[in-house]
Design a protein around this motif. Sequence first.
Motif, PDB file in Angstrom:
ATOM      1  N   LEU A 118       3.195  48.217 -11.142  1.00  7.13           N
ATOM      2  CA  LEU A 118       2.513  46.928 -11.002  1.00  7.13           C
ATOM      3  C   LEU A 118       3.244  45.856 -11.801  1.00  7.13           C
ATOM      4  N   ASN A 119       3.627  46.178 -13.018  1.00  5.10           N
ATOM      5  CA  ASN A 119       4.325  45.210 -13.854  1.00  5.10           C
ATOM      6  C   ASN A 119       5.652  44.792 -13.208  1.00  5.10           C
TER       7      ASN A 119
ATOM      8  N   LEU B 184       6.339  44.819 -10.021  1.00  2.50           N
ATOM      9  CA  LEU B 184       6.021  43.998  -8.851  1.00  2.50           C
ATOM     10  C   LEU B 184       5.639  42.579  -9.261  1.00  2.50           C
ATOM     11  N   LEU B 185       4.929  42.435 -10.378  1.00  7.16           N
ATOM     12  CA  LEU B 185       4.630  41.090 -10.877  1.00  7.16           C
ATOM     13  C   LEU B 185       5.924  40.358 -11.227  1.00  7.16           C
TER      14      LEU B 185
ATOM     15  N   GLN C 255       1.801  40.365 -17.308  1.00  9.54           N
ATOM     16  CA  GLN C 255       2.837  41.362 -17.559  1.00  9.54           C
ATOM     17  C   GLN C 255       2.778  41.852 -19.008  1.00  9.54           C
TER      18      GLN C 255
ATOM     19  N   CYS D 164       1.903  39.016  -3.797  1.00  8.19           N
ATOM     20  CA  CYS D 164       0.685  38.992  -4.604  1.00  8.19           C
ATOM     21  C   CYS D 164      -0.323  40.008  -4.053  1.00  8.19           C
TER      22      CYS D 164
ATOM     23  N   ALA E 165       0.905  43.448  -4.955  1.00  4.46           N
ATOM     24  CA  ALA E 165       0.594  43.718  -6.369  1.00  4.46           C
ATOM     25  C   ALA E 165      -0.888  44.046  -6.530  1.00  4.46           C
TER      26      ALA E 165
ATOM     27  N   CYS F  95      -2.344  47.404  -8.057  1.00  8.23           N
ATOM     28  CA  CYS F  95      -3.288  47.294  -9.172  1.00  8.23           C
ATOM     29  C   CYS F  95      -4.527  48.146  -8.906  1.00  8.23           C
TER      30      CYS F  95
ATOM     31  N   SER G 118      -6.914  42.761 -10.333  1.00  3.51           N
ATOM     32  CA  SER G 118      -6.828  42.803  -8.867  1.00  3.51           C
ATOM     33  C   SER G 118      -7.582  41.618  -8.264  1.00  3.51           C
TER      34      SER G 118
ATOM     35  N   LEU H 221      -5.346  38.589  -8.704  1.00  3.31           N
ATOM     36  CA  LEU H 221      -4.233  38.606  -7.747  1.00  3.31           C
ATOM     37  C   LEU H 221      -4.698  38.228  -6.344  1.00  3.31           C
TER      38      LEU H 221
END
Length: 189
Positions: free
Chosen positions: A42-43, A45-46, A67, A124, A127, A131, A159, A162
């Motif tokens: 996830l981090n 992807l952010l 992040q 987004c 992500a 998440c 989530s 996002l």
Amino acid sequence: MTNRLTKIYTRTGDKGTTSLANGHKVDKCHPRIETLGDTDELNCLLGVLIAELPAQEPLRKLLLQCQNDLFDLGGELAVADPAYTVINDAVITEMEQQIDAMNSSLPPLKEFILPGGNRAAALCHQARSVCRRAERRMVELAQQETVNQISAKYLNRLSDLLFVAARVLTRQQGDEILWRPRKPSTPKS
């Protein structure tokens, strides 16, 4: 800051185990490691999402804070000590305020929306789905071991954040793409 890694490969994990920050060895498929992996994904992807955003985009600062929060959450998971917590109620309150502020500029949802709209919004949404997986892993881990329940709540709120951020990004360049379900067929008798 001292050097944390002097050698990148150690060969200690070659047989399918890894060490937590507290020194305990666990299998690489242990729920704690799975949760750490999903949080790391996830981090990452952010980071990709942030790279897609213009320098002046206000979401960049917010996502960069997320992040950092995810690194803190990963630290909690790696230490594996219920007394070691970084994510707290104040972090959740701050995130809820950010969600409310972003959502206040959006029209109410009357239909489901499809992920997409533009590249940043699609990332987004991706992500957001990663998440949700990290959150499911955290719930699974919490059924076996003690974890910071506020960190699980953090993933749930992230989530939501996002999802709202994806709506904001989509609307910056056009309209949201609404779900158009097919009509169900009726069985013939």
